[in-house]
Design a protein around this motif. Structure first.
Motif, PDB file in Angstrom:
ATOM      1  N   SER A  17      41.553 -51.369 -17.129  1.00 11.95           N
ATOM      2  CA  SER A  17      42.892 -51.284 -17.727  1.00 11.95           C
ATOM      3  C   SER A  17      43.249 -52.512 -18.555  1.00 11.95           C
ATOM      4  CB  SER A  17      43.955 -51.078 -16.641  1.00 11.95           C
ATOM      5  OG  SER A  17      43.912 -52.139 -15.688  1.00 11.95           O
ATOM      6  N   PHE A  76      38.528 -44.815 -21.888  1.00 10.60           N
ATOM      7  CA  PHE A  76      39.513 -45.875 -21.643  1.00 10.60           C
ATOM      8  C   PHE A  76      40.124 -45.676 -20.261  1.00 10.60           C
ATOM      9  CE2 PHE A  76      41.940 -42.391 -23.381  1.00 10.60           C
ATOM     10  CZ  PHE A  76      43.163 -42.418 -22.722  1.00 10.60           C
ATOM     11  N   ASN A 129      42.296 -44.545 -28.956  1.00 10.08           N
ATOM     12  CA  ASN A 129      41.707 -44.248 -30.266  1.00 10.08           C
ATOM     13  C   ASN A 129      40.188 -44.184 -30.199  1.00 10.08           C
ATOM     14  OD1 ASN A 129      44.192 -44.108 -31.535  1.00 10.08           O
ATOM     15  ND2 ASN A 129      44.234 -46.303 -31.992  1.00 10.08           N
ATOM     16  N   ALA A 172      39.859 -54.017 -23.991  1.00 10.99           N
ATOM     17  CA  ALA A 172      40.351 -53.668 -25.324  1.00 10.99           C
ATOM     18  C   ALA A 172      40.105 -52.196 -25.672  1.00 10.99           C
ATOM     19  CB  ALA A 172      39.687 -54.579 -26.362  1.00 10.99           C
ATOM     20  N   HIS A 173      39.661 -51.415 -24.747  1.00 11.21           N
ATOM     21  CA  HIS A 173      39.364 -50.001 -25.030  1.00 11.21           C
ATOM     22  C   HIS A 173      40.669 -49.199 -25.032  1.00 11.21           C
ATOM     23  CE1 HIS A 173      35.632 -51.747 -23.487  1.00 11.21           C
ATOM     24  NE2 HIS A 173      34.987 -50.822 -24.200  1.00 11.21           N
ATOM     25  N   THR A 174      40.930 -48.524 -26.115  1.00 14.68           N
ATOM     26  CA  THR A 174      42.177 -47.789 -26.328  1.00 14.68           C
ATOM     27  C   THR A 174      41.893 -46.291 -26.454  1.00 14.68           C
ATOM     28  OG1 THR A 174      42.045 -47.984 -28.744  1.00 14.68           O
ATOM     29  CG2 THR A 174      43.124 -49.799 -27.532  1.00 14.68           C
ATOM     30  N   ALA A 224      43.684 -46.433 -17.934  1.00 13.49           N
ATOM     31  CA  ALA A 224      45.111 -46.772 -17.994  1.00 13.49           C
ATOM     32  C   ALA A 224      45.677 -46.790 -16.588  1.00 13.49           C
ATOM     33  CB  ALA A 224      45.867 -45.768 -18.863  1.00 13.49           C
TER      34      ALA A 224
END
Length: 328
Positions: free
Chosen positions: A218, A234, A225, A221-223, A236
Motif C-alpha cells: 500500500s 496494486f 493506472n 508507487a504502484h497505482t 490499497a
C-alpha cells in the motif's frame, strides 16, 4: 193462630216486593227520558296479605306498565347508501401514503471510477463525526463522517452487480447498487481483520524481492493506472484503526487479462509488533475474487512474534502461504 201469622208474613213479603218493583220501573223510565245511564262493571277486588296478592273477583291485577314502543323506534339508513352493489374502485384511487420528510435519513451513492472501483458518498445529517461500516460481498471496513455528517471513501467493486451498504451502530442505514462490467477484468485478494493491528499485505510478483519493482504494497508507487495498462497490480488499504470497533482491509488488485502462465505471486504479511499484540494469535479473513466469482471468507489465525520483537516491523512470509500463493 199460627196459620194467621203465616198469612201475614206472606202478605208483608209480597207488599215489599211489589214496592221494589215499582221503584225499579220508575228509575228505568226516568233514565229513558234523559241521558243513558252508565253501565257499571264490577272491578276486581284484591286482598293483600303479607306474602302475596290474591284476586278475589274478576281478572287478576296487572302490575306491569306498558312500554312506549313508538318512542323506541330507530330510523334505518337506506341500504343502498352503505351496501352499494356498484363495483368498488381500485385500491390505488382510495388509499395513499403521504411522503414523510425524514431530515435524519441516511443516503448512500456510488460512482464508478477506473479499475473497477467506486467512489462512495455517505450523507448522514444526524450522525456527525460518527463511525460507520461499509459492507460489500463480504468485504467490510470502517469510516467516519465529518462535522457535517458527510463521508467519502473508495471501494473495489467485486462483482458486476455490486450491492453496497452502510451500517451505523451495527444497523444498515442505506444501500445502493452499481453495475460494473469491468469487474471481470480484475482478480483480487483481500486480507481483512477486526482490530487495531497494523497489518500490511505485501505482494511479490514473479521473482521480485523486497524493494524491487515487483514488490507491491500500500505504500509503494504502484497505482491503479498500472493495472489498467496491464503492467502491474496494486494494493490499497481500506478502513481505519481509530474506531470503537475498527474494521480494516488490504486489497491486492491485478489485471486478469495480463496474467502470464509462468508468473508466481507470493503474499507475505507484515505486522508491527507491540506490547499489546506480541506473542499471541489473532484472526483474519482471506477473500479471493477470480473472474468475478467471490469466494466465501476464509478464517485464518496468525501468530505474532514474541515480545522481544516489540516496536519492530516483522514480515511473516508463510502466514498466508496456503491461501494466497497464486500461480498465474
Amino acid at each position: 193462630m199460627s196459620r194467621m201469622r203465616t198469612i201475614k208474613t206472606v202478605l208483608a213479603t209480597f207488599s215489599v216486593a211489589l214496592g221494589l218493583g215499582f221503584l225499579v220501573q220508575y228509575d228505568s223510565g226516568g233514565a229513558a227520558s234523559g241521558e243513558a245511564a252508565p253501565t257499571t262493571v264490577p272491578r276486581a277486588v284484591t286482598v293483600v296479605t303479607s306474602r302475596q296478592s290474591q284476586s278475589v273477583f274478576g281478572v287478576a291485577e296487572n302490575t306491569h306498565t306498558l312500554a312506549d314502543h313508538l318512542a323506541n323506534v330507530q330510523a334505518v339508513v337506506h341500504v343502498a347508501e352503505n351496501y352499494t352493489e356498484e363495483p368498488a374502485p381500485e385500491l390505488g384511487t382510495i388509499s395513499a401514503t403521504s411522503v414523510i420528510d425524514d431530515r435524519c435519513k441516511v443516503t448512500l451513492s456510488a460512482a464508478a471510477v477506473p479499475a473497477a472501483m467506486a467512489g462512495l458518498s455517505i450523507n448522514a445529517p444526524c450522525n456527525k463525526r460518527t463511525e460507520f461500516v461499509i459492507s460489500h460481498d463480504g468485504l467490510r471496513f470502517s469510516g467516519r463522517t465529518d462535522r457535517d455528517g458527510i463521508g467519502s471513501v473508495s471501494i473495489p467493486v467485486l462483482s458486476q452487480d455490486g450491492e453496497i451498504s452502510v451500517l451505523i451502530n451495527n444497523v444498515e442505514q442505506a444501500r445502493t447498487s452499481i453495475a460494473m462490467r469491468d469487474a471481470l477484468q480484475y482478480d483480487r485478494t483481500i486480507l481483512q481483520w477486526r482490530g487495531e493491528e497494523n497489518l500490511q499485505l505485501h505482494v511479490l510478483e514473479g521473482d521480485a524481492s523486497f524493494g524491487e519493482n515487483g514488490h507491491i504494497w500500500s505504500g509503494s508507487a504502484h497505482t491503479p493506472n498500472l493495472a489498467i495498462l496491464g503492467q502491474h497490480g496494486f494494493v490499497a488499504h481500506y478502513g481505519t484503526r481509530y474506531a470503537a470497533i475498527p474494521y480494516q482491509a488490504e486489497v491486492y488488485t491485478y489485471p486478469a487479462r495480463s496474467v502470464r502462465a509462468d508468473m508466481v505471486v507470493k503474499m507475505p504479511v507484515g505486522v508491527m509488533v507491540t506490547d499489546e499484540n506480541c506473542d499471541r494469535s489473532f484472526n483474519v479473513q482471506v477473500i479471493q475474487v477470480v473472474a468475478g466469482q467471490v469466494s466465501i471468507p476464509t478464517n485464518v489465525s496468525i501468530d505474532t512474534p514474541s515480545c522481544d520483537n516489540a516496536s519492530q516491523f516483522i514480515v511473516l512470509v508463510d502466514a498466508l502461504a496456503p491461501y494466497t500463493a497464486l500461480i498465474r
